[in-house]
Design an enzyme around this catalytic site. Structure first.
Site, mmCIF file in Angstrom:
data_model
loop_
_atom_site.group_PDB
_atom_site.id
_atom_site.type_symbol
_atom_site.label_atom_id
_atom_site.label_comp_id
_atom_site.label_asym_id
_atom_site.label_seq_id
_atom_site.Cartn_x
_atom_site.Cartn_y
_atom_site.Cartn_z
ATOM 1 N N GLY A 13 42.788 36.528 38.872
ATOM 2 C CA GLY A 13 42.788 37.056 38.160
ATOM 3 C C GLY A 13 43.092 35.651 36.628
ATOM 4 N N THR A 14 42.131 34.585 36.851
ATOM 5 C CA THR A 14 42.283 33.540 36.405
ATOM 6 C C THR A 14 42.229 33.985 34.694
ATOM 7 O OG1 THR A 14 40.343 33.310 36.552
ATOM 8 C CG2 THR A 14 41.564 31.847 37.862
ATOM 9 N N ASN A 15 41.347 34.366 35.051
ATOM 10 C CA ASN A 15 41.368 35.573 33.941
ATOM 11 C C ASN A 15 42.605 35.948 32.774
ATOM 12 O OD1 ASN A 15 38.538 34.741 31.643
ATOM 13 N ND2 ASN A 15 38.359 35.601 34.047
ATOM 14 N N MET A 92 35.759 44.842 39.425
ATOM 15 C CA MET A 92 34.548 44.739 39.496
ATOM 16 C C MET A 92 33.863 46.426 39.799
ATOM 17 S SD MET A 92 33.139 41.796 39.619
ATOM 18 C CE MET A 92 33.831 40.384 39.282
ATOM 19 N N ILE A 94 32.168 49.755 38.333
ATOM 20 C CA ILE A 94 31.530 50.627 37.056
ATOM 21 C C ILE A 94 32.361 51.820 36.555
ATOM 22 C CG2 ILE A 94 29.230 51.690 37.129
ATOM 23 C CD1 ILE A 94 28.865 48.675 37.149
ATOM 24 N N LEU A 95 32.531 51.678 35.613
ATOM 25 C CA LEU A 95 33.288 52.966 34.932
ATOM 26 C C LEU A 95 31.694 53.772 33.926
ATOM 27 C CD1 LEU A 95 36.417 50.305 33.180
ATOM 28 C CD2 LEU A 95 35.724 52.002 35.276
ATOM 29 N N HIS A 111 32.092 38.438 30.868
ATOM 30 C CA HIS A 111 30.753 38.714 31.793
ATOM 31 C C HIS A 111 30.802 37.160 31.565
ATOM 32 C CE1 HIS A 111 27.575 39.249 34.312
ATOM 33 N NE2 HIS A 111 26.855 39.030 33.392
HETATM 34 C C1 GAR Z 1 34.919 35.637 35.871
HETATM 35 O O1 GAR Z 1 34.006 34.993 36.472
HETATM 36 C C2 GAR Z 1 34.625 37.296 34.955
HETATM 37 O O2 GAR Z 1 33.966 36.745 34.063
HETATM 38 C C3 GAR Z 1 33.640 38.081 36.688
HETATM 39 O O3 GAR Z 1 33.933 37.655 37.566
HETATM 40 C C4 GAR Z 1 35.082 36.365 37.761
HETATM 41 C C5 GAR Z 1 36.612 37.425 37.668
HETATM 42 O O4 GAR Z 1 37.322 35.786 37.812
HETATM 43 N N1 GAR Z 1 33.106 39.124 36.110
HETATM 44 C C6 GAR Z 1 32.284 39.753 36.318
HETATM 45 O O5 GAR Z 1 31.589 38.877 36.823
HETATM 46 C C7 GAR Z 1 31.790 40.625 35.955
HETATM 47 N N2 GAR Z 1 30.638 41.267 35.193
HETATM 48 P P1 GAR Z 1 38.850 36.143 37.532
HETATM 49 O O6 GAR Z 1 39.868 37.366 38.669
HETATM 50 O O7 GAR Z 1 39.703 34.659 38.555
HETATM 51 O O8 GAR Z 1 39.265 36.076 36.711
#
Ligand code: GAR
Length: 204
Positions: A13-15, A92, A94-95, A111
């Site tokens: 969940g850093t994003n 993670m 698919i929808l 992405h």
């Molecule tokens: C992030 O790098 C995001 O871009 C990627 O997973 C990571 C999640 O990190 N997403 C994908 O690869 C989707 N295709 P987070 O949980 O720390 O945000």
């Protein structure tokens, strides 16, 4: 009225944290994160949401038993919570079209590559960076795009390039792309889409 944002997560969940911080600092000002939905009860993202006082939900595909029921349960939450914008932030799962077609131009995803490189089915998380390093690209980055039924196939909203370094490992590249690109463009894109939704409302 501010647009209600739901963030869908699966892991660290850093994003999500970048979105929460952007709301606090005023980068996101046309919307408000009102719900976080996780596909896993173990996701640290849930803790980040709780710390920020945001309502959390867990919807596990395994527990629901099928893709259809999994999606129906998420849709029910989105409806109950009157969500306007859905942000996939490290989600993670698919929808399918059944889900995405209900929310045209209202689902965005981050992405970790420059689409159309290293994207689509099977490209997620570290796998994306492994593939980029294996190919030998000198520049990678991140993309925020609208979500439709084609994995990573919707219209691009924002992109940011990040240089690959000689000694990069998938892990170091992933961290740098997150820090320099993902955490910056995801909040900006969320604000942009919310602002447009507000604008369209006023013009009606
Ligand atoms: C992030 O790098 C995001 O871009 C990627 O997973 C990571 C999640 O990190 N997403 C994908 O690869 C989707 N295709 P987070 O949980 O720390 O945000």
């Amino acid at each position: 009225m501010l647009k209600n944002i739901a963030v869908l997560v699966s892991g660290g969940g850093t994003n999500l944290q970048a979105l929460i911080d952007a709301q606090k600092s005023g980068i996101i000002k046309s919307g408000k994160i009102t719900a976080v939905i996780s596909s896993s009860s173990q996701a640290y993202a849930l803790k980040r949401a709780e710390n920020a006082g945001i309502k959390t939900f867990v919807v596990s595909k395994k527990e629901e038993g099928s893709q259809e029921k999994f999606e129906e349960k998420i849709i029910k939450i989105l409806e109950d919570e009157k969500i306007d914008l859905i942000v996939l932030a490290g989600f993670m799962c698919i929808l399918t079209k059944n889900f995405t077609s209900r929310y045209p131009n209202r689902i965005i995803n981050v992405h970790p590559s420059l689409i159309p490189s290293f994207c689509g089915k099977g490209f997620y998380g570290l796998k994306v960076h492994e593939a980029a390093l294996e190919y030998g690209v000198k520049v990678s980055g991140a993309t925020v795009h609208f979500v439709n039924e084609i994995p990573d196939g919707g219209k691009i909203i924002l992109q940011k390039a990040v240089s690959v370094r000689k000694n990069d490992t998938p892990e170091t590249l992933q961290k740098r792309i997150m820090r320099e690109a993902e955490w910056k463009i995801l909040p900006k894109a969320a604000e942009k889409v919310c602002r447009n939704l507000l604008k369209n409302e006023k013009e009606k």
